[in-house]
Design an enzyme around this catalytic site. Structure first.
Site: not given
Ligand code: IVH
Length: 663
Positions: A30, A33, A109, A406, A420, A426
């Site tokens: 709230a 908003d 990551e 076909c 084919c 076809c």
């Molecule tokens: S780094 C130069 N980090 O995975 C490297 N990519 O096939 C650039 N992705 O196109 C990517 N999590 O869309 C990176 N922690 C992460 C990621 C990540 C997902 C995706 C991204 C990229 C694809 C690679």
């Protein structure tokens, strides 16, 4: 009033950041908003005060009619994959060998399974957002990205580069995904197969209001272009992201050496289900930016990072039938029709069995309980039959002898591969060829997907490519599924697709073995369709990556009188092929600012080669001497250019000095 507006914007942005990025709300809904309403009212009364980074501007403007394209300032790379621990160990060994070090520090990551995005901030303000596209050029989705509350419209603090591309993933949070699909179902609409499709579908909306109503979120993980140097460690750069208000995964961690990396992987696989977004693996990146630069990149992916994919998910189901499909090239493929099963977030009903040899080798029978798997985007496949569940009721299927589409007698090409021979006579092959012709990387005719092609072929309106250009509005309107708007849109799209490039057209023709890359290489080498049509086998083979079989396929295609007549018809109906722009792979910038002219004859090089090499090092190349020209490269028998250059004091370079220069 100005200062109240500033205060309101700051407060709202702070609350957005606390709620959507830090997951730590500071005020009630709230109270939030009320602040938003106050700002809206002031801005409504004083439109002059509205700025693009105002939180009220997250959803603004009318729906657009199509997506514009945006060139990324730096290519969006993808990642090489590791499927096993051994693959990663080999990757680590290559890095250590390359850098001559004993142990590598990695940033580990989660690999988010969403849609890759590039956010362009200029002076800290979000200026553009683009999807990955082909890595070089993506789609402009700024209007939609702005609706994501976790995307800062303005970066926090002032310690950011003036011009920076932030790379990340847009995703549909897991818990929201299930809720959202339930709503779609209860509205009688088709649910999304998985969270990634939901993210992609929500982002690709022409009307930002639709995207705004979806709970999309962002996670940032890399830098594309940056006008200034950033921290020396990737993990420190991610920390700066946090300072700038950008969302970063809380699961990121540093690991030193292989066993520590594997601990991270095992730990994350265990927690996978509790992570609020879908992940399909782990990404390991060398943490030192200097070392990243030292190992560099190959064409589409960096050598300093690798994605360790989680194993493909497998499930049991039953084979209801084994059917045969005829593809664009006439190849007949057995397909298992399955009792529907959920696999990797999507319902699987069909799985390829590749060819009859595979059906026999795996001994897959109708009625069998089978194990099916899919890895990411890969087409689902049958891994094996469960022999313990087999009874006498399960039966083998025989190889077909006639085409299921076909009725022509099939020919055995090799090793149980059936084809084919009817070509475009076809219906299945015709449909496949037309779908391919109209597809995005080919002629890019929007609204001409498999179901439309199928209707048009069945109605006898498409018998060859050139028939596409003869479609008529009135006749389309009579077909099921077509209304005034869709018919007009299709014809519009057909019309605008007539202006194309040579590589697209070559790829669209569907010549055996000519994929996108080969089509590009052919287009760059021949530059015109006429030249390519006249090329003999030897000329074709002189092109990098074109071997004898491919050269023969191309030459055969352009000897065929039917093909030639078809190309002529398409051209008569308005096809315009523009000359390809030669793409230059940059090597260095050492010649930046210098303008060269080339004159005379050279024994070891063609002029084009010299031109390309100079451009690869950042030079410009001109055709004639002017005040801008800095250097003249002289071969044997130079013409008047040498004299003109000498008069103007242009630096004169002979072949030897030229070789020295580019070395
Ligand atoms: S780094 C130069 N980090 O995975 C490297 N990519 O096939 C650039 N992705 O196109 C990517 N999590 O869309 C990176 N922690 C992460 C990621 C990540 C997902 C995706 C991204 C990229 C694809 C690679």
């Amino acid at each position: 009033m100005n200062s109240r507006v500033d205060d309101l914007r700051r407060l709202i942005s702070q609350h957005d950041h606390a709620y959507y990025v830090l997951d730590d709300p500071k005020v009630s809904d709230a109270a939030y908003d009320a602040l938003f309403k106050e700002l809206l009212e002031i801005e409504e009364e004083n439109p002059g005060l509205i700025t693009p980074d105002s939180p009220t501007q997250r959803v603004c403007g009318k729906a657009i009619t199509s997506f514009k394209t945006i060139e990324h300032k730096k290519q969006m790379l993808s990642l090489q994959n590791a499927f096993t621990e051994q693959d990663f160990i080999a990757f680590d060994a290559r890095i250590r060998e390359n850098l001559q070090i004993d142990v590598v520090e990695y940033s580990c990551e989660p690999k988010l399974d969403g849609v890759a995005i590039s956010l362009h901030y200029k002076n800290g303000i979000l200026s553009h957002a683009a999807t990955r596209g082909d890595g070089l050029v993506g789609e402009d989705v700024t209007h939609n990205i702005k609706t994501l509350k976790s995307v800062p419209l303005k970066l926090l603090g002032n310690n950011y580069p003036k011009d920076i591309e932030i790379r990340g993933e847009v995703y549909f949070p897991k818990h929201q995904f299930n809720k959202f699909n339930k709503v779609l179902l209860s509205d009688g609409r088709k649910p999304f197969a998985n969270a990634r499709n939901a993210a992609a579908g929500s982002l690709r909306q022409l009307d930002a209001k639709v995207t705004a109503a979806r709970p999309l979120a962002l996670c940032c993980y890399a830098v594309g272009y940056s006008s200034a140097d950033l921290a020396e460690l990737h993990s420190d750069i991610l920390d700066s992201f946090i300072d700038w208000g950008l969302p970063v995964s809380r699961y990121n961690s540093i690991a030193i050496g292989v066993s520590s990396v594997m601990d991270y992987y095992n730990n994350m696989s265990r927690q996978r289900d509790t992570i609020p977004y879908e992940i399909d693996g782990i990404v390991y990146k060398i943490n030192s930016i200097a070392m990243q630069n030292e190992v560099g990149s190959i064409a589409r992916s960096p050598r300093w990072a690798i994605a360790h994919k989680f194993p493909a998910k497998q499930e049991h189901t039953t084979v209801a039938a084994i059917d045969f499909q005829v593809g664009r090239t006439g190849q007949v493929t057995p397909v298992a029709r399955l009792d529907p099963v959920m696999l990797g977030g999507a319902i699987v009903r069909n799985a390829t069995l590749h060819n009859m040899a595979e059906v026999w080798r795996k001994d897959i029978r109708v009625g069998d309980t089978v194990l099916v798997r899919r890895a990411g985007d890969v087409i689902p496949e049958v891994v094996s039959s469960v022999i313990t569940k087999r009874t006498d009721l399960m039966h083998k299927v025989a190889s077909p002898s006639i085409c299921p589409s076909c009725d022509r007698r099939l020919v055995e090409v090799s090793d149980e591969t059936l084809r084919c021979p009817a070509g475009l006579c076809c219906p299945s092959q015709l449909k496949g060829a037309l779908e391919h012709y109209a597809s995005k990387p080919a002629m890019h005719i929007e609204g001409m997907g498999p179901s439309t092609v199928s209707i048009l072929v069945d109605e006898g309106m498409l018998n060859c490519f050139s028939d596409i250009y003869k479609l008529e509005y009135e006749k389309l309107l009579k077909l099921e599924g077509f209304a005034e708007l869709s018919a007009a849109k299709l014809l519009d799209s057909i019309n605008s697709s007539k202006k194309t490039t040579l590589d697209r057209f070559l790829y669209a023709l569907g010549i055996a073995e000519v994929g996108k890359v080969t089509a590009k290489e052919l287009a760059q080498s021949f530059t015109s369709l006429g030249a390519l049509m006249l090329a003999d086998i030897a000329e074709l083979e002189s092109i990098a990556n074109v071997g004898p079989i491919l050269a023969r396929n191309i030459a055969d295609f352009f000897i065929d009188l039917d093909n030639l007549a078809e190309i002529k018809s398409i051209q008569d109906l308005g096809l315009v092929i523009s000359r390809p722009i030669l793409k230059i792979d940059m090597i260095s910038q050492i010649l930046e600012g210098r303008v060269f002219v080339i004159t005379g004859k050279f024994e070891d090089y063609s002029r084009d080669e010299i031109k390309m090499q100079l451009q690869q090092h950042g030079a410009k190349v001109a055709g004639s001497i002017s005040s801008k020209v800095t250097d003249l490269i002289v071969g044997s028998n130079p013409g008047s250019k040498l004299e003109q250059a000498a008069k103007r004091g242009v630096r004169i370079i002979d072949l030897e000095s030229y070789e020295e220069l580019i070395k």
